[in-house]
Design a protein around this motif. Structure first.
Motif, short mmCIF file in Angstrom:
data_model
loop_
_atom_site.label_atom_id
_atom_site.label_comp_id
_atom_site.label_asym_id
_atom_site.label_seq_id
_atom_site.Cartn_x
_atom_site.Cartn_y
_atom_site.Cartn_z
N PRO A 43 49.36 27.12 29.75
CA PRO A 43 49.42 27.73 31.09
C PRO A 43 49.01 26.79 32.22
O PRO A 43 49.61 26.82 33.30
N GLY A 44 48.03 25.95 31.99
CA GLY A 44 47.58 25.02 33.02
C GLY A 44 48.64 24.00 33.37
O GLY A 44 48.87 23.70 34.56
N ARG A 45 49.29 23.45 32.36
CA ARG A 45 50.34 22.46 32.60
C ARG A 45 51.56 23.10 33.25
O ARG A 45 52.20 22.52 34.12
N ARG A 46 51.86 24.33 32.85
CA ARG A 46 52.98 25.04 33.48
C ARG A 46 52.70 25.29 34.96
O ARG A 46 53.58 25.13 35.80
N ALA A 47 51.47 25.67 35.26
CA ALA A 47 51.10 25.93 36.66
C ALA A 47 51.22 24.66 37.49
O ALA A 47 51.68 24.71 38.64
N ALA A 48 50.84 23.52 36.91
CA ALA A 48 50.93 22.25 37.65
C ALA A 48 52.39 21.88 37.93
O ALA A 48 52.72 21.41 39.02
N VAL A 49 53.27 22.11 36.96
CA VAL A 49 54.69 21.80 37.15
C VAL A 49 55.31 22.76 38.14
O VAL A 49 56.11 22.36 38.99
N LEU A 50 54.94 24.03 38.07
CA LEU A 50 55.47 25.00 39.02
C LEU A 50 55.06 24.62 40.44
O LEU A 50 55.87 24.74 41.38
N LYS A 51 53.85 24.15 40.61
CA LYS A 51 53.39 23.71 41.93
C LYS A 51 54.27 22.55 42.44
O LYS A 51 54.66 22.52 43.60
N GLN A 52 54.59 21.61 41.55
CA GLN A 52 55.47 20.49 41.93
C GLN A 52 56.84 20.99 42.37
O GLN A 52 57.41 20.52 43.36
N ILE A 53 57.37 21.95 41.61
CA ILE A 53 58.69 22.50 41.94
C ILE A 53 58.67 23.16 43.31
O ILE A 53 59.56 22.92 44.13
N VAL A 54 57.66 23.98 43.55
CA VAL A 54 57.57 24.70 44.83
C VAL A 54 57.48 23.72 45.99
O VAL A 54 58.19 23.84 46.99
N GLN A 55 56.63 22.70 45.86
CA GLN A 55 56.46 21.73 46.94
C GLN A 55 57.76 20.98 47.22
O GLN A 55 58.13 20.77 48.39
N LEU A 56 58.47 20.60 46.16
CA LEU A 56 59.73 19.88 46.33
C LEU A 56 60.81 20.78 46.93
O LEU A 56 61.50 20.39 47.89
N VAL A 57 60.96 21.96 46.38
CA VAL A 57 62.03 22.87 46.82
C VAL A 57 61.89 23.22 48.29
O VAL A 57 62.87 23.19 49.04
N PHE A 58 60.68 23.50 48.74
CA PHE A 58 60.54 23.99 50.11
C PHE A 58 60.56 22.88 51.15
O PHE A 58 61.07 23.08 52.26
N SER A 59 60.05 21.70 50.82
CA SER A 59 60.19 20.59 51.76
C SER A 59 61.65 20.15 51.85
O SER A 59 62.16 19.83 52.93
N HIS A 60 62.35 20.17 50.72
CA HIS A 60 63.77 19.83 50.65
C HIS A 60 64.61 20.82 51.48
O HIS A 60 65.44 20.42 52.30
N ALA A 61 64.36 22.11 51.28
CA ALA A 61 65.13 23.14 51.99
C ALA A 61 64.88 23.08 53.49
O ALA A 61 65.80 23.27 54.29
N PHE A 62 63.64 22.80 53.89
CA PHE A 62 63.33 22.72 55.31
C PHE A 62 64.11 21.58 55.97
O PHE A 62 64.64 21.73 57.07
#
Length: 202
Positions: A43-62
């Motif tokens: 769960p900890g590693r999944r949470a870290a990867v999900l955080k990376q995805i969110v940061q990338l997706v939203f800066s990219h979309a903006f």
């Protein structure tokens, strides 16, 4: 006849600095991270990867919504219709990820929302690479694609990194809110605090 940018060479896309090449690189990174998330169990590693995805997706979309889609609307005959479709996908992703960030890790509905968000991100990538970006490629010279890539990258690296569902999808509203939201998001990233700003916090 327009064709997908997915399988074109970097040279065909206008070089590594072209906005088309920059877009595709980040799309590939999103896909890699989503695959990695699905392969992890801890769960900890999944949470870290999900955080990376969110940061990338939203800066990219903006950066897309602030720089790229206005260029599409100005250069492509049906650019308004094409970008409206992608903006709707962005809004749905925004809403889902905002829900995900509000839910605790063990919530039974959280993983379902993650799966739905990932499916929408993949659909958004295909719509951009197969429909929208090839039309921009037809309409712009290599020089313009590279100049647009430089501007896109500058905005991308100073963009918000979390969902803000009530923020407009188009300039000037999104651009005016981008600076304070970016500072807010990046401070929360540094402090390790997840989640999007509520209407009251904004």
């Amino acid at each position: 006849m327009s064709r997908t940018i997915k399988n074109q060479s970097v040279e065909q896309l206008g070089g590594s600095g072209s906005v088309l090449a920059r877009q595709r690189r980040e799309h590939e990174e999103m896909d890699r991270l989503m695959e990695r998330y699905g392969a992890l169990v801890d769960p900890g590693r999944r949470a870290a990867v999900l955080k990376q995805i969110v940061q990338l997706v939203f800066s990219h979309a903006f950066a897309e919504e602030t720089v790229l889609w206005p260029a599409v609307r100005a250069s492509v005959s049906d650019g308004g219709e094409l970008t409206a479709r992608v903006e709707e996908e962005h809004q749905q992703i925004n809403d889902l990820v905002a829900d995900i960030e509000r839910l605790p890790a063990g919530d039974p509905g959280r993983e379902d929302k993650v799966r739905r968000a990932f499916a929408l991100i993949r659909q958004d990538i295909r719509d951009e690479e197969d429909l929208l970006l090839p039309r921009l490629q037809e309409a712009m010279t290599t020089g313009r694609l590279r100049a647009l890539g430089t501007t896109w990258a500058a905005v991308r690296h100073t963009a918000p990194t979390h969902p803000h569902p009530v923020v407009p999808r188009r300039p000037p509203g999104n651009a005016l809110l981008g600076i304070p939201l970016s500072a807010y998001d990046r401070l929360r990233d540094v402090l390790g605090i997840g989640g999007s700003a509520s209407r009251g916090e904004r």
